[in-house]
Scaffold this motif. Structure first.
Motif, PDB file in Angstrom:
ATOM      1  N   GLU A  97       1.468   3.934   1.807  1.00  0.00           N
ATOM      2  CA  GLU A  97       2.237   4.357   2.972  1.00  0.00           C
ATOM      3  C   GLU A  97       3.416   3.417   3.228  1.00  0.00           C
ATOM      4  O   GLU A  97       4.549   3.851   3.449  1.00  0.00           O
ATOM      5  CB  GLU A  97       1.317   4.394   4.199  1.00  0.00           C
ATOM      6  CG  GLU A  97       1.980   4.993   5.414  1.00  0.00           C
ATOM      7  CD  GLU A  97       1.045   5.053   6.617  1.00  0.00           C
ATOM      8  OE1 GLU A  97       1.553   5.166   7.735  1.00  0.00           O
ATOM      9  OE2 GLU A  97      -0.187   4.967   6.433  1.00  0.00           O
ATOM     10  N   THR A  98       3.172   2.103   3.172  1.00  0.00           N
ATOM     11  CA  THR A  98       4.234   1.120   3.405  1.00  0.00           C
ATOM     12  C   THR A  98       5.288   1.217   2.314  1.00  0.00           C
ATOM     13  O   THR A  98       6.482   1.201   2.587  1.00  0.00           O
ATOM     14  CB  THR A  98       3.649  -0.313   3.453  1.00  0.00           C
ATOM     15  OG1 THR A  98       2.587  -0.334   4.389  1.00  0.00           O
ATOM     16  CG2 THR A  98       4.711  -1.318   3.831  1.00  0.00           C
TER      17      THR A  98
ATOM     18  N   ASP B 202       0.859  -1.182   0.000  1.00  0.00           N
ATOM     19  CA  ASP B 202       0.000   0.000   0.000  1.00  0.00           C
ATOM     20  C   ASP B 202       0.900   1.239   0.000  1.00  0.00           C
ATOM     21  O   ASP B 202       2.083   1.173   0.316  1.00  0.00           O
ATOM     22  CB  ASP B 202      -0.952  -0.010   1.205  1.00  0.00           C
ATOM     23  CG  ASP B 202      -0.225   0.095   2.532  1.00  0.00           C
ATOM     24  OD1 ASP B 202       0.246   1.200   2.855  1.00  0.00           O
ATOM     25  OD2 ASP B 202      -0.137  -0.915   3.247  1.00  0.00           O
TER      26      ASP B 202
END
Length: 188
Positions: free
Chosen positions: A139-140, A137
């Motif tokens: 953010e990761t 995702d």
């Protein structure tokens, strides 16, 4: 070339030595940013009950019952025991393979080795497959890319992204306030 930076020949020699050390291990392993997979070849006549595989949060032991474990030792980082598994899989050549899947507790950390007394790999040379990176995702993925950038910067003796941000802010502030003297300033 920067000081202390290995020549291409030294780099190739280091990679070859590392590969030879890994090939000499009695097991094979690979990892993604989130997990570690280990394969141990065993005779084809063995069944699951003939094996001993003990996965703990910070250690592992695996092998054939009544024999020295093929792999045994402390893990470099913690794993999620409940999400770690092992299976015995027939191989095409008539042998079988113990396949151990370790689920990393920290999904943002490369392991230099499976057990701490095994030869290390240079984690700074790991290039994650872009397809894997793109599956994360936003953010990761951003965190992983930042970690990779910071690791490269550290290798080159350059500031990390956070340090660079501070330097940029300071530079801008100095440009806006030429009347201030920063010659004796100390920055942490």
């Amino acid at each position: 070339m920067a000081e202390n930076e290995p020549t291409p020949a030294e780099e190739a020699a280091a990679r070859a030595k590392e590969q030879a050390e890994q090939d000499a291990l009695p097991y094979k392993w690979q990892q993604t940013i989130g997990d570690v997979d280990i394969q141990i070849s065993v005779p084809g006549n063995l069944k699951g009950r003939d094996l001993v595989v003990d996965i703990k949060k910070n250690s592992i032991s695996a092998g054939i019952k009544g024999q020295e474990p093929v792999i045994k030792g402390d893990l470099p980082h913690a794993v999620k025991v409940d999400d770690s598994t092992w299976t015995l899989v027939p191989a095409p050549d008539g042998t079988k393979t113990i396949e151990i899947h370790l689920d990393k507790a920290n999904k943002l950390e490369w392991w230099p080795h499976v057990v701490t007394d095994a030869p290390k790999i240079d984690v700074t040379k790991i290039v994650p497959e872009n397809s894997k990176l793109s599956e994360l995702d936003g953010e990761t993925r951003g965190m992983v890319e930042k970690m990779m950038y910071d690791q490269r910067q550290k290798e080159l003796g350059k500031p990390s992204s956070d340090e660079q941000k501070k330097l940029d802010i300071l530079k801008k502030f100095q440009e806006q306030h030429p009347e201030m003297d920063f010659s004796n300033a100390k920055f942490n």
